[in-house]
Design a protein around this motif. Structure first.
Motif, short mmCIF file in Angstrom:
data_model
loop_
_atom_site.label_atom_id
_atom_site.label_comp_id
_atom_site.label_asym_id
_atom_site.label_seq_id
_atom_site.Cartn_x
_atom_site.Cartn_y
_atom_site.Cartn_z
N GLY A 18 4.19 37.32 -20.20
CA GLY A 18 5.16 36.66 -21.05
C GLY A 18 6.26 35.96 -20.28
O GLY A 18 6.39 36.11 -19.06
N GLY A 19 7.05 35.19 -21.02
CA GLY A 19 8.06 34.35 -20.41
C GLY A 19 9.20 35.10 -19.75
O GLY A 19 9.73 34.66 -18.73
N ILE A 20 9.61 36.25 -20.33
CA ILE A 20 10.73 36.98 -19.74
C ILE A 20 10.36 37.47 -18.34
O ILE A 20 11.15 37.35 -17.40
N ALA A 21 9.16 38.01 -18.20
CA ALA A 21 8.73 38.48 -16.88
C ALA A 21 8.68 37.33 -15.88
O ALA A 21 9.10 37.46 -14.72
N THR A 22 8.17 36.18 -16.32
CA THR A 22 8.13 35.01 -15.44
C THR A 22 9.54 34.61 -15.02
O THR A 22 9.80 34.32 -13.84
N TYR A 23 10.45 34.61 -15.98
CA TYR A 23 11.83 34.22 -15.70
C TYR A 23 12.48 35.16 -14.68
O TYR A 23 13.10 34.72 -13.72
N ASN A 161 16.50 28.08 -19.52
CA ASN A 161 15.58 28.67 -18.54
C ASN A 161 15.49 27.73 -17.34
O ASN A 161 15.76 26.54 -17.44
N GLY A 162 15.09 28.29 -16.23
CA GLY A 162 14.97 27.49 -15.02
C GLY A 162 13.65 27.73 -14.31
O GLY A 162 13.05 28.81 -14.45
N ALA A 270 6.14 28.46 -19.74
CA ALA A 270 4.90 27.75 -19.39
C ALA A 270 5.08 26.24 -19.56
O ALA A 270 4.57 25.45 -18.75
N LEU A 271 5.79 25.84 -20.59
CA LEU A 271 6.04 24.41 -20.80
C LEU A 271 6.90 23.84 -19.68
O LEU A 271 6.64 22.75 -19.16
N LEU A 272 7.95 24.59 -19.29
CA LEU A 272 8.79 24.14 -18.18
C LEU A 272 7.99 24.01 -16.88
O LEU A 272 8.17 23.06 -16.12
N GLU A 273 7.12 24.98 -16.64
CA GLU A 273 6.31 24.92 -15.43
C GLU A 273 5.40 23.70 -15.43
O GLU A 273 5.21 23.04 -14.40
N ALA A 274 4.81 23.40 -16.58
CA ALA A 274 3.95 22.22 -16.68
C ALA A 274 4.75 20.94 -16.44
O ALA A 274 4.30 20.03 -15.73
N MET A 275 5.94 20.86 -17.02
CA MET A 275 6.80 19.70 -16.81
C MET A 275 7.19 19.56 -15.34
O MET A 275 7.22 18.45 -14.79
N ALA A 337 16.70 17.46 -13.50
CA ALA A 337 18.07 17.20 -13.94
C ALA A 337 18.70 18.39 -14.65
O ALA A 337 19.89 18.67 -14.47
N ASP A 338 17.90 19.12 -15.46
CA ASP A 338 18.50 20.11 -16.36
C ASP A 338 17.97 21.54 -16.23
O ASP A 338 18.60 22.46 -16.75
N PHE A 339 16.83 21.73 -15.58
CA PHE A 339 16.22 23.05 -15.59
C PHE A 339 15.88 23.58 -14.19
O PHE A 339 15.13 24.54 -14.06
#
Length: 358
Positions: A18-23, A161-162, A270-275, A337-339
């Motif tokens: 999940g996302g929290i663990a990734t973060y 998120n970053g 996952a979306l941030l990583e793809a971007m 720029a933002d993440f």
């Protein structure tokens, strides 16, 4: 750095899905972790009910010892809905009793729904927890507004998120067009809507002749496979189990389009990583996603549960290499720029300092 700069991170295990663990894994690699002599308290992990109970009992015991013996300056609680809220609320009030300030970081994609379904006495607990926190961190302005409705007197602030941004992606990928979905394979993430949309494109052989779809995640893999077989697109659809972080990087590095047709989201990692990989992205206009994607510039936004709209978006990007490249470049620029993680950890450093001085 003074000896007193100490913090506790309370979260799920970094080995969970999940996302929290990734973060949290990503934050462990930043200067914030060393600057604040950060220690992680694990209160949840994947496994049986007994394993989860044991994880919380062990984590709560260690948390209490850390508060009384090590005496951190601030506690950072990563919180979602349901059981996660109960666990973190118990720890929040324990820290408050001994006088250690806490930052509540809300990740849940349906936290407002969770709150609204609670009986009034438990809603009061949520409100009191938020109100007495040094800061309540939301993943975007939309979520900040929703949390402010729950607890109008709370200090709600927005910190996105970053992610780490990898090196420049390769413009031309080999092996045909590759579309990717990452996450829990189920209704909430829209995985089956994606398979249905893919099947509709099969009526246009020129689109899928050189394309394939990979769904990687847990839970509903068998159902997704069966649906692909039933819709006669099994030859172009691959369903994989949950991937390691390295596996995710490898998958994204070799893909062209990322699709996340969720019904609800916070700010999906996952979306941030793809971007960050410079991929063309398609996602739904829900939760914090519209604050991540400028529709038509850095990605395409569609309504949730809309097979036709998803099919139309896929048709656009699969048939237009220039559009894919332009959307991917803009997505990567948006992340830079933002993440960018180096910007995000500094925001938390400032929050920790404000909390510890209060």
């Amino acid at each position: 750095m003074t000896r007193s700069e100490r913090a506790l991170c309370v979260s799920t295990s970094t080995q969970t899905r999940g996302g929290i663990a990734t973060y949290v894994r990503m934050m462990q690699d930043t200067e914030l972790w060393s600057r604040w002599q950060m220690r992680q308290i694990v209160t949840h992990r994947d496994g049986s009910a007994a394993a989860k109970i044991l994880a919380f009992a062990s984590g709560f015991g260690r948390f209490t010892v850390e508060l009384l013996v090590r005496r951190p300056d601030v506690v950072h609680l990563h919180m979602s809905s349901y059981g996660s809220f109960v666990r973190k609320a118990l720890m929040f009030w324990t820290a408050r009793v001994v006088g250690v300030p806490s930052i509540v970081h809300v990740h849940g994609s349906e936290f407002d729904v969770f709150h609204d379904r609670l009986p009034p006495p438990l809603q009061a607990v949520v409100r009191a927890t938020f109100t007495h926190a040094s800061a309540v961190v939301a993943l975007g302005d939309r979520w900040a507004a929703r949390l402010a409705v729950i607890a109008p007197a709370a200090h709600v602030t927005t910190v996105p998120n970053g992610v780490r941004v990898p090196g420049l992606p390769v413009d031309a990928r080999e092996g045909g067009l590759h579309v990717v979905f990452l996450g829990e394979i189920g209704e909430r993430k829209g995985a089956f809507t994606l398979v249905e949309a893919w099947a509709k494109l099969a009526a246009e052989p020129h689109l899928l002749a050189d394309a394939h779809l990979t769904l990687a995640g847990d839970r509903g893999g068998d159902r997704a496979t069966a649906l692909a077989v039933a819709r006669d697109v099994a030859d172009s659809v691959e369903v994989r189990s949950w991937l390691s972080p390295a596996g995710v990087d490898d998958l994204l590095a070799g893909a062209d389009v990322f699709v996340l047709p969720s019904r609800s989201e916070g700010q999906p990692m996952a979306l941030l990583e793809a971007m960050a990989h410079g991929m063309c992205v398609i996602a739904t206009d829900v939760g914090g996603i519209p604050e991540m994607i400028d529709d038509g510039r850095s990605g395409l936004l569609i309504p949730p549960d809309d097979v036709e709209a998803l099919g139309a978006a896929l048709r656009r990007v699969l048939g237009d290499a220039d559009l894919r490249s332009a959307l991917g470049r803009a997505a990567r620029e948006r992340v830079l720029a933002d993440f960018d993680l180096d910007v995000v950890w500094r925001r938390f450093d400032a929050l920790y300092r404000d909390a510890s001085r209060a």
